[in-house]
Structures are given as structure tokens and as C-alpha cells.
Design a protein around this motif. Structure first.
Motif, PDB file in Angstrom:
ATOM      1  N   ALA A 148      18.751  16.091  -2.316  1.00  0.00           N
ATOM      2  CA  ALA A 148      17.691  15.667  -1.403  1.00  0.00           C
ATOM      3  C   ALA A 148      17.438  16.728  -0.332  1.00  0.00           C
ATOM      4  CB  ALA A 148      18.058  14.333  -0.753  1.00  0.00           C
ATOM      5  N   GLU A 149      18.505  17.295   0.210  1.00  0.00           N
ATOM      6  CA  GLU A 149      18.332  18.337   1.218  1.00  0.00           C
ATOM      7  C   GLU A 149      17.709  19.582   0.610  1.00  0.00           C
ATOM      8  OE1 GLU A 149      20.780  20.865   4.631  1.00  0.00           O
ATOM      9  OE2 GLU A 149      21.879  19.562   3.241  1.00  0.00           O
ATOM     10  N   ALA A 150      18.054  19.871  -0.642  1.00  0.00           N
ATOM     11  CA  ALA A 150      17.461  21.031  -1.313  1.00  0.00           C
ATOM     12  C   ALA A 150      15.943  20.883  -1.413  1.00  0.00           C
ATOM     13  CB  ALA A 150      18.080  21.207  -2.698  1.00  0.00           C
ATOM     14  N   HIS A 151      15.472  19.684  -1.787  1.00  0.00           N
ATOM     15  CA  HIS A 151      14.031  19.442  -1.841  1.00  0.00           C
ATOM     16  C   HIS A 151      13.409  19.588  -0.457  1.00  0.00           C
ATOM     17  CE1 HIS A 151      13.731  18.320  -6.002  1.00  0.00           C
ATOM     18  NE2 HIS A 151      14.575  17.308  -5.892  1.00  0.00           N
ATOM     19  N   LEU A 152      14.108  19.069   0.559  1.00  0.00           N
ATOM     20  CA  LEU A 152      13.595  19.143   1.924  1.00  0.00           C
ATOM     21  C   LEU A 152      13.469  20.594   2.385  1.00  0.00           C
ATOM     22  CD1 LEU A 152      12.809  17.661   4.552  1.00  0.00           C
ATOM     23  CD2 LEU A 152      15.236  17.686   5.173  1.00  0.00           C
ATOM     24  N   ARG A 153      14.497  21.392   2.148  1.00  0.00           N
ATOM     25  CA  ARG A 153      14.456  22.800   2.556  1.00  0.00           C
ATOM     26  C   ARG A 153      13.435  23.582   1.737  1.00  0.00           C
ATOM     27  NH1 ARG A 153      16.232  21.175   7.075  1.00  0.00           N
ATOM     28  NH2 ARG A 153      18.367  20.367   7.005  1.00  0.00           N
ATOM     29  N   TYR A 186       9.139  11.736   7.422  1.00  0.00           N
ATOM     30  CA  TYR A 186       8.324  12.244   8.542  1.00  0.00           C
ATOM     31  C   TYR A 186       7.576  13.508   8.132  1.00  0.00           C
ATOM     32  CZ  TYR A 186       7.545  15.546  12.308  1.00  0.00           C
ATOM     33  OH  TYR A 186       7.005  16.516  13.110  1.00  0.00           O
ATOM     34  N   SER A 187       8.282  14.453   7.498  1.00  0.00           N
ATOM     35  CA  SER A 187       7.653  15.712   7.093  1.00  0.00           C
ATOM     36  C   SER A 187       6.524  15.464   6.103  1.00  0.00           C
ATOM     37  CB  SER A 187       8.703  16.645   6.479  1.00  0.00           C
ATOM     38  OG  SER A 187       9.709  16.972   7.424  1.00  0.00           O
ATOM     39  N   LEU A 188       6.733  14.499   5.192  1.00  0.00           N
ATOM     40  CA  LEU A 188       5.687  14.149   4.236  1.00  0.00           C
ATOM     41  C   LEU A 188       4.451  13.624   4.964  1.00  0.00           C
ATOM     42  CD1 LEU A 188       4.543  13.561   1.432  1.00  0.00           C
ATOM     43  CD2 LEU A 188       5.830  11.411   1.440  1.00  0.00           C
ATOM     44  N   LEU A 193       8.103  14.733  -0.711  1.00  0.00           N
ATOM     45  CA  LEU A 193       8.092  13.468  -1.450  1.00  0.00           C
ATOM     46  C   LEU A 193       9.295  13.384  -2.383  1.00  0.00           C
ATOM     47  CD1 LEU A 193       6.805  10.824  -2.380  1.00  0.00           C
ATOM     48  CD2 LEU A 193       5.396  12.144  -3.967  1.00  0.00           C
ATOM     49  N   GLU A 194       9.619  14.487  -3.059  1.00  0.00           N
ATOM     50  CA  GLU A 194      10.791  14.516  -3.931  1.00  0.00           C
ATOM     51  C   GLU A 194      12.073  14.329  -3.121  1.00  0.00           C
ATOM     52  OE1 GLU A 194      10.545  17.015  -7.824  1.00  0.00           O
ATOM     53  OE2 GLU A 194       9.738  18.254  -6.225  1.00  0.00           O
ATOM     54  N   ALA A 195      12.117  14.919  -1.938  1.00  0.00           N
ATOM     55  CA  ALA A 195      13.298  14.776  -1.080  1.00  0.00           C
ATOM     56  C   ALA A 195      13.514  13.311  -0.709  1.00  0.00           C
ATOM     57  CB  ALA A 195      13.146  15.620   0.183  1.00  0.00           C
ATOM     58  N   PHE A 196      12.433  12.622  -0.355  1.00  0.00           N
ATOM     59  CA  PHE A 196      12.559  11.210   0.007  1.00  0.00           C
ATOM     60  C   PHE A 196      12.857  10.352  -1.216  1.00  0.00           C
ATOM     61  CE2 PHE A 196      10.458   7.038   0.511  1.00  0.00           C
ATOM     62  CZ  PHE A 196      11.264   6.525   1.503  1.00  0.00           C
ATOM     63  N   VAL A 240       0.837  -1.203   0.000  1.00  0.00           N
ATOM     64  CA  VAL A 240       0.000   0.000   0.000  1.00  0.00           C
ATOM     65  C   VAL A 240       0.868   1.246   0.000  1.00  0.00           C
ATOM     66  CG1 VAL A 240      -1.670   1.312   1.341  1.00  0.00           C
ATOM     67  CG2 VAL A 240      -1.932  -1.151   1.120  1.00  0.00           C
ATOM     68  N   PHE A 241       1.951   1.222   0.811  1.00  0.00           N
ATOM     69  CA  PHE A 241       2.848   2.376   0.874  1.00  0.00           C
ATOM     70  C   PHE A 241       3.504   2.627  -0.473  1.00  0.00           C
ATOM     71  CE2 PHE A 241       7.116   4.109   1.781  1.00  0.00           C
ATOM     72  CZ  PHE A 241       6.717   5.312   2.340  1.00  0.00           C
ATOM     73  N   ALA A 242       3.938   1.541  -1.143  1.00  0.00           N
ATOM     74  CA  ALA A 242       4.564   1.695  -2.464  1.00  0.00           C
ATOM     75  C   ALA A 242       3.575   2.267  -3.466  1.00  0.00           C
ATOM     76  CB  ALA A 242       5.094   0.350  -2.957  1.00  0.00           C
ATOM     77  N   GLY A 243       2.344   1.760  -3.429  1.00  0.00           N
ATOM     78  CA  GLY A 243       1.329   2.280  -4.349  1.00  0.00           C
ATOM     79  C   GLY A 243       0.996   3.725  -4.053  1.00  0.00           C
ATOM     80  N   MET A 244       0.923   4.078  -2.764  1.00  0.00           N
ATOM     81  CA  MET A 244       0.601   5.438  -2.371  1.00  0.00           C
ATOM     82  C   MET A 244       1.659   6.410  -2.858  1.00  0.00           C
ATOM     83  SD  MET A 244       0.272   6.946   1.450  1.00  0.00           S
ATOM     84  CE  MET A 244       2.056   6.803   1.589  1.00  0.00           C
ATOM     85  N   LEU A 245       2.934   6.044  -2.701  1.00  0.00           N
ATOM     86  CA  LEU A 245       4.015   6.897  -3.177  1.00  0.00           C
ATOM     87  C   LEU A 245       3.939   7.079  -4.682  1.00  0.00           C
ATOM     88  CD1 LEU A 245       7.165   5.859  -1.111  1.00  0.00           C
ATOM     89  CD2 LEU A 245       5.735   7.874  -0.860  1.00  0.00           C
ATOM     90  N   ALA A 246       3.567   6.010  -5.392  1.00  0.00           N
ATOM     91  CA  ALA A 246       3.464   6.111  -6.847  1.00  0.00           C
ATOM     92  C   ALA A 246       2.378   7.101  -7.242  1.00  0.00           C
ATOM     93  CB  ALA A 246       3.163   4.736  -7.441  1.00  0.00           C
ATOM     94  N   VAL A 247       1.235   7.056  -6.553  1.00  0.00           N
ATOM     95  CA  VAL A 247       0.146   7.978  -6.860  1.00  0.00           C
ATOM     96  C   VAL A 247       0.560   9.412  -6.595  1.00  0.00           C
ATOM     97  CG1 VAL A 247      -2.178   8.691  -6.185  1.00  0.00           C
ATOM     98  CG2 VAL A 247      -1.656   6.285  -6.463  1.00  0.00           C
ATOM     99  N   MET A 248       1.194   9.653  -5.422  1.00  0.00           N
ATOM    100  CA  MET A 248       1.602  11.014  -5.079  1.00  0.00           C
ATOM    101  C   MET A 248       2.697  11.520  -6.004  1.00  0.00           C
ATOM    102  SD  MET A 248       1.522  11.178  -0.940  1.00  0.00           S
ATOM    103  CE  MET A 248       2.656   9.812  -0.718  1.00  0.00           C
TER     104      MET A 248
END
Length: 277
Positions: free
Chosen positions: A191-196, A232-234, A215-218, A5-13
Motif C-alpha cells: 500500500a505504501e509503495a502505491h502511495l509513494r 486524501y491524496s486521491l 486509488l490502488e494504495a487505498f 455513491v462513493f462505492a460506485g465511484m471507486l468501482a468506476v475509477m
């Protein structure tokens, strides 16, 4: 089941972000990952189809429709990847031939050049087709780091964006971090750039865009140093957007994937606030 479910959810987002695929991976890698995801989707469809729980038909049908949509999008992306791979191979071949021609002409102009010793021109990108493109030439390292090399100007551009964030110039910071991610895709600081950027967007109340940035950061580095915080932030932002089920699944993954990370406690606190079971 939860991982599927988590993999599918990430794909949708991730659908709106499909155009920003990581360039650190080769197209062959992406195609392989798509194949793996396709298999996982088929497993999830079988699990949903065989559910005999009361009311499962209506809910399963809705879930299957979502999975069918994911599958269709996955097939479209696979086709697009193959098309891009073909076009890139054409560009590499043509570029290599042109470089070889230039080397030949330059050798003719030099009195001490032996045309017979030129040999074959190295493939543009430094590797033979259809292998992955060669890694960028080593550049300066980040201060105090012995890890991946940074491109020229990468540290300065990141510092400028971070300075804008620290100064409360959130719109400017979001724009600078977005430009940084486009300029240095797949870099050690992407990755940090996306997070910030997500943090800057969250400060402006742009919650949906902030969630996409997290999501892009992760997604850009799922095992990196900033992956736990990004996940966590997502999850927290999904909870604020009213996506309770997705938020609970995402927050639970923080402890599963990164049991030693500081973000685990934050994720558990967020799950308690949301009311996750």
C-alpha cells in the motif's frame, strides 16, 4: 446514499486497475465482494429510479447508464474470476499429482524410505481445494516491526525505490515502486509503495496516473496505516483534475472512515479550496 455513491465511484475509477487485483485475497473472497457490490448497485439504482426531483429524469437516466455500465463490468469480472478459479484449481491439482509422483520416485531411490508411509501428498499451496491459498512462508521482518513478515529482498527493494524518490529521480522511483507492487502483491508494504508511486507521478505532472496510484494504495489496504493519506491524496488529485463532485465525496470519506487520522484536517482544507458544500 453518499456511501453508495462513493462505492460506485471507486468501482468506476478502479476499472483500469482490474487486472491488478490483490493476490492477498482469494478468488472466493473477491467473488463474495463482487456479490456485495452487485447488491449495493441494485440499491443505488432503485434510489435513482424513484427520484421525483425536478429534472431528475434526465440526470437519473445518465446516472443509471453509469450504474448499468458498472453492473455489466461487474458481471464480466465475476465471470472472469470463476474462469481463473477453475484454471487455478486445475494447476493445483496437476501440480500436486506431479509432486506426489516425484516423492514416490525419490523414495524408490532411497534405501531407507518406506513407500507405505509416504501418505497423501499435501495439496500444492498448503491447503485443500477450493480453500484460499496458504499464506507465504515466514520471512524476515521489517526492522523494528513485529507485524507481518517480509519476503526476502522486500525491504531492500522498497528502500531502493524510496531512495530514488528522495533523490528526486521521480521516473525511476515510479518504475521501482511499480515493480515492487508487482513483485510483492498483498505484502505489508504494498500500500505504501502505491502511495509513494503516486507521489513520484504527481511530481512529474502525471496527475491521472497519480490518482490511479492513490486509488490502488487505498484499495490494497482500506484499513491500513496509509489508507487515510491515500484517500486524501486521491480526493485532492481528483479536485485538481476537475472531478469536483468525486473529489468532495472522497475527501468527506476521510473524516468518516478515519476520524482520528491526521489526514482529516488536510482533507477539510482541500474541501474548502475546492468549494465543497
Amino acid at each position: 446514499m453518499r456511501k453508495l455513491v462513493f462505492a460506485g465511484m471507486l468501482a468506476v475509477m478502479a476499472w483500469p486497475l482490474a487486472g491488478h487485483a490483490q493476490q492477498a485475497e482469494t478468488l472466493a473472497d473477491i467473488r463474495q465482494e463482487m456479490t456485495v457490490l452487485y447488491v449495493e448497485i441494485q440499491k443505488l439504482k432503485r434510489e435513482l429510479s424513484t427520484s421525483g426531483a425536478p429534472g431528475g429524469v434526465a440526470q437519473g437516466g445518465s446516472s443509471l447508464e453509469r450504474i448499468d455500465a458498472i453492473e455489466a463490468e461487474l458481471q464480466r469480472l465475476t465471470s472472469k474470476t470463476e474462469e481463473l478459479e477453475f484454471r487455478i484449481n486445475q494447476v493445483v491439482t496437476d501440480g500436486t499429482n506431479r509432486i506426489g509422483d516425484l516423492e514416490f520416485r525419490l523414495c524408490e531411490l532411497e534405501s531407507d524410505c518406506d513407500i507405505g508411509k509416504l501418505g497423501d501428498t499435501p495439496t500444492l499451496g498448503g491447503v485443500e481445494l477450493p480453500s484460499a491459498p496458504a499464506a507465504p512462508a515466514p520471512g524476515p521482518q521489517a526492522p523494528g516491526s513485529e507485524g507481518p513478515q517480509l519476503a526476502v529482498g522486500e525491504q531492500a527493494d522498497f528502500d531502493a525505490a524510496r531512495a530514488a524518490l528522495d533523490a528526486g529521480e521521480y521516473q525511476n522511483a515510479a518504475d521501482l515502486f511499480a515493480r515492487f507492487a508487482e513483485t510483492y502483491p498483498g505484502g505489508p508494504m504494498t500500500a505504501e509503495a502505491h502511495l509513494r508511486r503516486g507521489e513520484a507521478l504527481a511530481r512529474m505532472g502525471e496527475d491521472t496516473q497519480a490518482a490511479r496510484a492513490y486509488l490502488e494504495a487505498f484499495s490494497s489496504d482500506q484499513d491500513g496505516a496509509f489508507a487515510p493519506q491515500a484517500l486524501y491524496s486521491l480526493g485532492e488529485k481528483l479536485g485538481e483534475l476537475g472531478q469536483t463532485q468525486e473529489a468532495c465525496v472522497t475527501l468527506a470519506e476521510v473524516g468518516v472512515r478515519f476520524p482520528q487520522a491526521e489526514a482529516v484536517q488536510q482533507a477539510e482544507q482541500a474541501r474548502a479550496r475546492i468549494g465543497c458544500q
